[in-house]
Scaffold this active site. Structure first.
Site, PDB file in Angstrom:
ATOM      1  N   HIS A 108      -0.523   0.988   0.920  1.00  0.00           N
ATOM      2  CA  HIS A 108       0.539   0.163   0.319  1.00  0.00           C
ATOM      3  C   HIS A 108       1.870   0.397   1.013  1.00  0.00           C
ATOM      4  CE1 HIS A 108       2.255   3.666  -1.708  1.00  0.00           C
ATOM      5  NE2 HIS A 108       1.066   3.946  -2.238  1.00  0.00           N
TER       6      HIS A 108
ATOM      7  N   CYS B   6      -2.291   8.174  -1.832  1.00  0.00           N
ATOM      8  CA  CYS B   6      -2.523   6.956  -1.061  1.00  0.00           C
ATOM      9  C   CYS B   6      -2.029   7.122   0.368  1.00  0.00           C
ATOM     10  CB  CYS B   6      -1.812   5.768  -1.716  1.00  0.00           C
ATOM     11  SG  CYS B   6      -2.333   5.447  -3.412  1.00  0.00           S
TER      12      CYS B   6
END
Length: 430
Positions: free
Chosen positions: A147, A155
């Site tokens: 992202h 992440c």
């Protein structure tokens, strides 16, 4: 044109079956519909790639790189873009459990339903963790993504500009008919030198398994077919007859294409020679890696305490090789009543400690001042005694002096009397 329409129809049908629509990856968000830069399009054309041809992504933690590879007209893939990963959390090594803040490693699959144009991190797509391998090992975790926003807690985070391009590559490939693309996430480039550097790491056996898939792609430049049996990844294997792969069961009898087998054997001979040389060579330092489920649980506890608003170390604790747990002394934010109560208790304890230290310091100063005063008094007493001794000796010195001076005075008196007598005698003629 007819084939293109049919392909699009199949794609939409697949999306509907997955519980989403085309808007899952195109939507109406302008940021999700930005075209790739003209420079990238020109490079794609030069390499024989179509704008809507399939893609693949590779991630290398230690090097901090995310690569996008794209299929050429000859069916093989070539790299088309490389990005610096803005941030990933955790260390080298796989993700074990929810809350360990580890970015996953392994072979993952991204489908249109995983694309999120309305992400709070600008744009994002879920990488598909946990996969079959992870579930076979009882690993847990949700919402592991690539992202934007340059902020990560498990992440792979990119800048907003980077994620717009990566998102566009995926979006265009889905529009061209690709139903899913592969993400290969590695701890580092799996060269002989790097494998030799990390040969004593607790994650080494897992990394050796990942390397098999890495090698297959290096040899073929085609995403490997990935299956799991006996809790291991297996690549490009075709089970015989009606046999199937069971993630936790025994691997079925299977085969691989003969050209691949031959190419892999040749590749391995070269690798083994390079590995042996690398073992003997002076290697660069390794980076920290997670030490299994034990460290994962320690970090998970830190994550849960943080979520409850407790005041904890600003960074997750680490498990050292000797089994000790190390955490930074810097404390994190206070964002809940519980955290504020903890902070107040810590502040009270700190104030009490400081007051006790000041009390001890004051006592020490008083003792030092008293000792200094006693020493000064003793010096004065000794000085007074010495002065008295000098004064007591002064009369004796005077008397002695007078005694020494007396004879000359008597002599002067006797001389005077003799002179008087002589004068009187002269008067009376005697």
């Amino acid at each position: 044109m007819i084939a293109r329409i049919a392909r699009t129809g199949l794609l939409l049908a697949a999306l509907a079956a997955a519980g989403c629509t085309e808007s899952s990856y195109t939507d109406f968000a302008p940021k999700a519909n930005k075209s790739l830069p003209p420079k990238v399009i020109a490079e794609m054309n030069a390499k024989g790639m179509k704008r809507n041809s399939p893609v693949l992504a590779r991630i290398f933690k230690e090097e901090g790189k995310l690569e996008v590879w794209k299929q050429k007209t000859n069916g093989r893939y070539d790299i088309i873009a490389s990005y610096d990963i803005c941030k990933y959390s955790g260390k080298l090594g796989p993700k074990f459990i929810e809350g360990d803040r580890q970015a996953p490693e392994g072979f993952y699959t991204v489908r249109p339903a995983h694309m999120n144009p309305n992400s709070s991190y600008h744009l994002s797509f879920n990488i598909g963790y946990p996969n079959t391998y992870d579930r076979a090992h009882g690993r847990t975790g949700t919402n592991l993504m690539v992202h934007g926003g340059c902020s990560s807690s498990g992440c792979y985070s990119m800048t907003d500009e980077q994620i717009e391009q990566i998102y566009a590559f995926a979006r265009d490939s889905f529009a061209g008919g690709q139903t899913e693309f592969q993400i290969q996430a590695f701890p580092f480039r799996m060269t002989a030198a790097n494998m030799a550097r990390y040969r004593n790491d607790p994650n080494y056996e897992f990394w050796k398994n990942l390397k098999e898939g890495y090698d297959h792609f290096e040899i073929t430049k085609v995403p490997p077919k990935v299956d799991v049996c006996e809790k291991r990844y297996v690549f490009n294997r075709i089970p015989e007859g009606a046999a199937a792969f069971s993630p936790t069961g025994a691997c079925p009898v299977s085969t691989q294409p003969e050209p691949l087998v031959s190419a892999y054997q040749t590749y391995q001979k070269t690798y083994e020679a390079a590995f042996a040389s690398a073992v003997d060579a002076k290697a660069t330092a390794t980076k920290p890696s997670i030490k299994g489920i034990k460290e994962a649980k320690i970090v998970q506890d830190w994550t849960h305490r943080r979520a409850r608003g407790e005041r904890i170390s600003i960074e997750p604790p680490s498990l050292e090789d000797d089994g000790t747990v190390v955490a930074t002394s810097r404390m994190g934010r206070i964002d809940s009543p519980a955290g504020r109560r903890m902070a107040a208790a810590e502040a009270e304890a700190e104030a009490k400690k400081k007051a006790e230290e000041e009390k001890l310091a004051a006592k020490k100063r008083a003792e030092e001042e008293k000792a200094a005063a006693l020493a000064a008094a003793q010096e004065r007493k000794e000085a007074t005694a010495a002065q008295a001794s000098v004064v007591a000796q002064q009369p004796e010195a005077t008397a002695s002096t007078d005694a020494v001076a007396a004879p000359p005075a008597e002599e002067q008196k006797s001389g005077l009397l003799s002179s008087v007598r002589k004068r009187i005698g002269n008067i009376f003629g005697s």
